[in-house]
Design a protein around this motif. Structure first.
Motif: not given
Length: 331
Positions: A267-294
């Motif tokens: 397996g892998f660290s669930y903290f890590d995949i949560g972290y990956q998701s957090g980076l996606m959320a940051a892009q959306i909240l900052a207005g850099d990308k839409k969900a459909s672009e990630i």
């Protein structure tokens, strides 16, 4: 000269205008945007908890800090499918800026509730099969995230069970109501058959049934495999108890459960995949990308890890040469 009453009215109006902005005043006098994020988690267990922690950590590192410019509304569905819908609808009513959906049932409920509010998921085994996205590179209009199903993870574990432990009959405990578990069960059956082994199923619907399911496998299997099933994992200690008492090697689908008392997991660290998701959320909240672009992302690392203490408790003699292709976990 202005009348005092008019001056006071102007001051009050200005104060109300600032309050209506919904933002804190920064050092330069400007109003900082405030964000409200709904966190919906299907069940409480170490893996999902770690994913939520990773999500928050990534946002914090990107400047979205709880207590400063972010408010988190954390809701746990307690492994109840009905609760997931209620939680999602409450988030819609509260007009959150983004929804973090931790595990398949929570993600499905969130998408059923809104096609407008951005949704970032994690701990989802089959986002395409669950109807969340069309393909990994074709996320939905308002949804994307990370999967907890590395294409090689289950294969490595089943290969180890059959080739190194000599398991010919593999017991699988799962919740038939979790779509992610059904997907994994099919994969385990396919892999077991390819290795000359077979699968003995033990289906449950609530965590209260997990121990009985484990006991039903005694004398019928050479080893037990637990997929990333939230209902079973939330009651994993009851399976560990049976495995230790009856000397049945227990294998699991992720590292956090392995640390609790299973022989091994790839397996892998669930903290890590949560972290990956957090980076996606940051892009959306900052207005850099839409969900459909990630695009949806896989876990970035995979390790076969063997728990020496659990192996001993369950009658498995550890071979040092296993360390050539795996890591040893020692408390």
């Amino acid at each position: 000269m202005k009348k005092p009453g008019k001056a006071i009215s102007l001051i009050l109006a200005s104060a109300l205008l600032m309050a209506g902005c919904g933002g804190k005043e920064t050092s330069n006098g400007s109003a900082e945007k405030q964000y409200k994020i709904g966190l919906t988690q299907f069940a409480e267990h170490p893996s999902l908890d770690a994913a939520t922690d990773g999500f928050k950590k990534a946002l914090e590192e990107k400047g979205f800090k709880e207590g400063e410019n972010v408010t988190f509304d954390f809701q746990n569905a307690q492994a109840d499918m009905n609760n997931t819908a209620t939680i999602a609808n409450n988030f819609i009513g509260d007009k959150v800026d983004l929804i973090f959906a931790n595990a398949t049932p929570s993600a499905v409920a969130a998408l059923n509730a809104t096609k407008n509010i951005p949704i970032i998921f994690t701990s989802v085994t089959d986002p395409v099969g669950a109807g969340l996205v069309e393909a990994f590179d074709k996320p939905g209009d308002n949804i994307t995230g990370t999967t907890d199903n590395h294409p090689d993870a289950t294969k490595k574990t089943i290969d180890f069970m059959t080739n190194e432990i000599g398991a010919k009959k593999i017991g699988v405990i799962y919740n038939a109501g979790e779509q992610n578990s059904e997907v994994q069960l099919k994969e385990v059956k396919k892999l077991a058959e390819a290795n000359g082994a077979s699968v003995v199923e033990a289906s449950i619907s609530t965590s209260a049934e997990v121990k009985q399911a484990a006991e039903s496998l005694v004398g019928r299997v050479d080893g037990i495999y637990i997929p990333t099933d939230n209902t079973v994992v939330s009651a994993l200690e009851s399976v560990i108890s049976v495995a230790n008492d009856k000397k049945i090697p227990l294998f699991v689908g992720e590292l956090d459960s392995m640390k609790r008392g299973a022989v091994a997991a790839s397996g892998f660290s669930y903290f890590d995949i949560g972290y990956q998701s957090g980076l996606m959320a940051a892009q959306i909240l900052a207005g850099d990308k839409k969900a459909s672009e990630i695009p949806v992302e896989l876990p970035k690392s995979l390790t076969l890890t063997i728990n020496k203490k659990a192996a001993e408790a369950q009658g498995v003699v550890v071979k040092e040469e296993w360390g050539d292709n795996a890591e040893f976990y020692e408390e």
